[in-house]
Write an enzyme that holds these catalytic residues in place. Sequence first.
Site, PDB file in Angstrom:
ATOM      1  N   GLY A  86       1.642   6.970  -4.338  1.00 11.19           N
ATOM      2  CA  GLY A  86       2.885   6.487  -4.946  1.00 11.19           C
ATOM      3  C   GLY A  86       2.753   5.033  -5.391  1.00 11.19           C
ATOM      4  O   GLY A  86       3.408   4.603  -6.344  1.00 11.19           O
ATOM      5  N   ASN A  87       1.873   4.309  -4.702  1.00 16.13           N
ATOM      6  CA  ASN A  87       1.658   2.907  -5.067  1.00 16.13           C
ATOM      7  C   ASN A  87       1.064   2.759  -6.459  1.00 16.13           C
ATOM      8  O   ASN A  87       1.096   1.675  -7.042  1.00 16.13           O
ATOM      9  CB  ASN A  87       0.715   2.244  -4.063  1.00 16.13           C
ATOM     10  N   LYS A  94      10.268  12.034   9.299  1.00 18.13           N
ATOM     11  CA  LYS A  94       9.710  11.367   8.113  1.00 18.13           C
ATOM     12  C   LYS A  94      10.799  10.555   7.409  1.00 18.13           C
ATOM     13  O   LYS A  94      11.776  11.107   6.891  1.00 18.13           O
ATOM     14  CB  LYS A  94       9.143  12.432   7.171  1.00 18.13           C
ATOM     15  N   LYS A 101       1.850  14.566   0.616  1.00 16.31           N
ATOM     16  CA  LYS A 101       1.122  14.867  -0.621  1.00 16.31           C
ATOM     17  C   LYS A 101      -0.389  14.977  -0.384  1.00 16.31           C
ATOM     18  O   LYS A 101      -1.080  15.700  -1.108  1.00 16.31           O
ATOM     19  CB  LYS A 101       1.427  13.843  -1.711  1.00 16.31           C
ATOM     20  N   LYS A 126      -4.392  11.094   5.032  1.00 13.43           N
ATOM     21  CA  LYS A 126      -5.511  11.079   4.075  1.00 13.43           C
ATOM     22  C   LYS A 126      -6.794  11.512   4.783  1.00 13.43           C
ATOM     23  O   LYS A 126      -7.573  12.311   4.259  1.00 13.43           O
ATOM     24  CB  LYS A 126      -5.689   9.686   3.463  1.00 13.43           C
TER      25      LYS A 126
HETATM   26  P1  ADP Z   1      -0.271   6.166  -0.723  1.00  9.50           P
HETATM   27  O1  ADP Z   1       0.975   5.807  -1.441  1.00  9.50           O
HETATM   28  O2  ADP Z   1      -1.507   5.971  -1.534  1.00  9.50           O
HETATM   29  O3  ADP Z   1      -0.217   7.513  -0.039  1.00  9.50           O
HETATM   30  P2  ADP Z   1       0.037   4.953   1.920  1.00  9.50           P
HETATM   31  O4  ADP Z   1       0.831   3.692   2.034  1.00  9.50           O
HETATM   32  O5  ADP Z   1       0.652   6.205   2.383  1.00  9.50           O
HETATM   33  O6  ADP Z   1      -0.446   5.038   0.394  1.00  9.50           O
HETATM   34  O7  ADP Z   1      -1.354   4.774   2.695  1.00  9.50           O
HETATM   35  C1  ADP Z   1      -2.213   3.660   2.430  1.00  9.50           C
HETATM   36  C2  ADP Z   1      -1.942   2.579   3.461  1.00  9.50           C
HETATM   37  O8  ADP Z   1      -2.436   2.973   4.739  1.00  9.50           O
HETATM   38  C3  ADP Z   1      -2.652   1.274   3.229  1.00  9.50           C
HETATM   39  O9  ADP Z   1      -1.962   0.444   2.337  1.00  9.50           O
HETATM   40  C4  ADP Z   1      -2.715   0.665   4.643  1.00  9.50           C
HETATM   41  O10 ADP Z   1      -1.698  -0.288   4.813  1.00  9.50           O
HETATM   42  C5  ADP Z   1      -2.418   1.825   5.578  1.00  9.50           C
HETATM   43  N1  ADP Z   1      -3.352   2.041   6.682  1.00  9.50           N
HETATM   44  C6  ADP Z   1      -2.976   2.428   7.924  1.00  9.50           C
HETATM   45  N2  ADP Z   1      -4.025   2.589   8.730  1.00  9.50           N
HETATM   46  C7  ADP Z   1      -5.131   2.301   7.991  1.00  9.50           C
HETATM   47  C8  ADP Z   1      -6.538   2.304   8.274  1.00  9.50           C
HETATM   48  N3  ADP Z   1      -7.026   2.641   9.478  1.00  9.50           N
HETATM   49  N4  ADP Z   1      -7.390   1.968   7.263  1.00  9.50           N
HETATM   50  C9  ADP Z   1      -6.911   1.643   6.027  1.00  9.50           C
HETATM   51  N5  ADP Z   1      -5.583   1.615   5.714  1.00  9.50           N
HETATM   52  C10 ADP Z   1      -4.694   1.950   6.662  1.00  9.50           C
HETATM   53 MG    MG Z   2       1.120   8.061   1.513  1.00 15.38          MG
END
Ligand code: ADP
Ligand code: MG
Length: 314
Positions: free
Chosen positions: A11-12, A120, A203, A265
Amino acid sequence: MGERVLIALGGNAMTAPDGSASPEDQRAAIEQAMGPVRGLIEAGHRVVLTHGNGPQVGNLLLKNQIAADVVPPVPLDWCGAQTQATIGTLVLNALGGRTATVVTRTLVDAADPAFADPVKPIGRYFTEQEARRFEKLGQSWRRFERGWRRVVASPEPLEILDADAVRALMAAGFTVVAAGGGGVPVVRRADGSLTGVEAVIDKDLAAALLARAVGATTLIIATDVPNAVVGYGGPDPRPIGRISAGELRVLHAAGHFAGGSMGPKVEAALRFVSGGGSLAVITALRDLAEALTGNVGTRVEPLAKEAENHAGSD
Ligand code: ADP
Ligand code: MG
């Protein structure tokens, strides 16, 4: 020969986390993200795209709430379908060529334990007074550090119901956008019919399922950080590069990846390669062009070869 690649865009890639991005900003962000996607297509790869929709759904919920006295609010699954259409349309315009967007439903189990314990958070932060008002309408709200937020169920995705349509379009040479926001959540009623539910689907987990359903060899999860990191936010952060599914599973079990962000992820990458995928890459959107050929991101490979060797030596 090109690979079949499923790309999941965070989403970013499209808005600020608070959803404040203007339509113009969102269009520009998607146009920028499609640059490397077009590169992969031109290199001969078959591409399926999926995307997050958190900030966009948050904005729709807010509009629904503000306009509730004038226009009946629509359910959450409708909001999901709306964002698939709008984001999908932006991708169609940005990518051009043979591209199609499939409004996609994802099957979940009505008996999923997530429905009994919605955790959530979605939408924006509100005051306690506002939260209590919506609780009276049957919604669940929780207090977080920055204020009150609505919480909904995030059940396990079981099946991408429209994967057949995605496969047919791929076979006809289309780049396909599908399962945006994890797909519109639906459950099967006792009579076999389908109906939408008030839930959101992760997602990344849906992307892993779609990737398997369309026979992708590679899953690329594009986000806002270059790697999954061990000791994230601590004094000694260690970015993960190439790693086997077995090793990553151990780190995941040890709690290195936060729930709701990096956790799903990593889980998606593990499920994909365990289910027969060749490679899952978690990488920054800006490194997308190199995700297949370069040494960027966290690159998760299946255990198959090692497992065979071990089996042979036992
Ligand atoms: P997206 O919108 O791409 O799904 P998210 O915000 O859900 O992004 O997930 C990415 C975020 O996960 C990163 O910006 C980071 O702040 C966070 N994060 C949490 N734990 C970790 C980790 N172990 N390694 C890297 N990023 C992490
Ligand atoms: Mg996410």
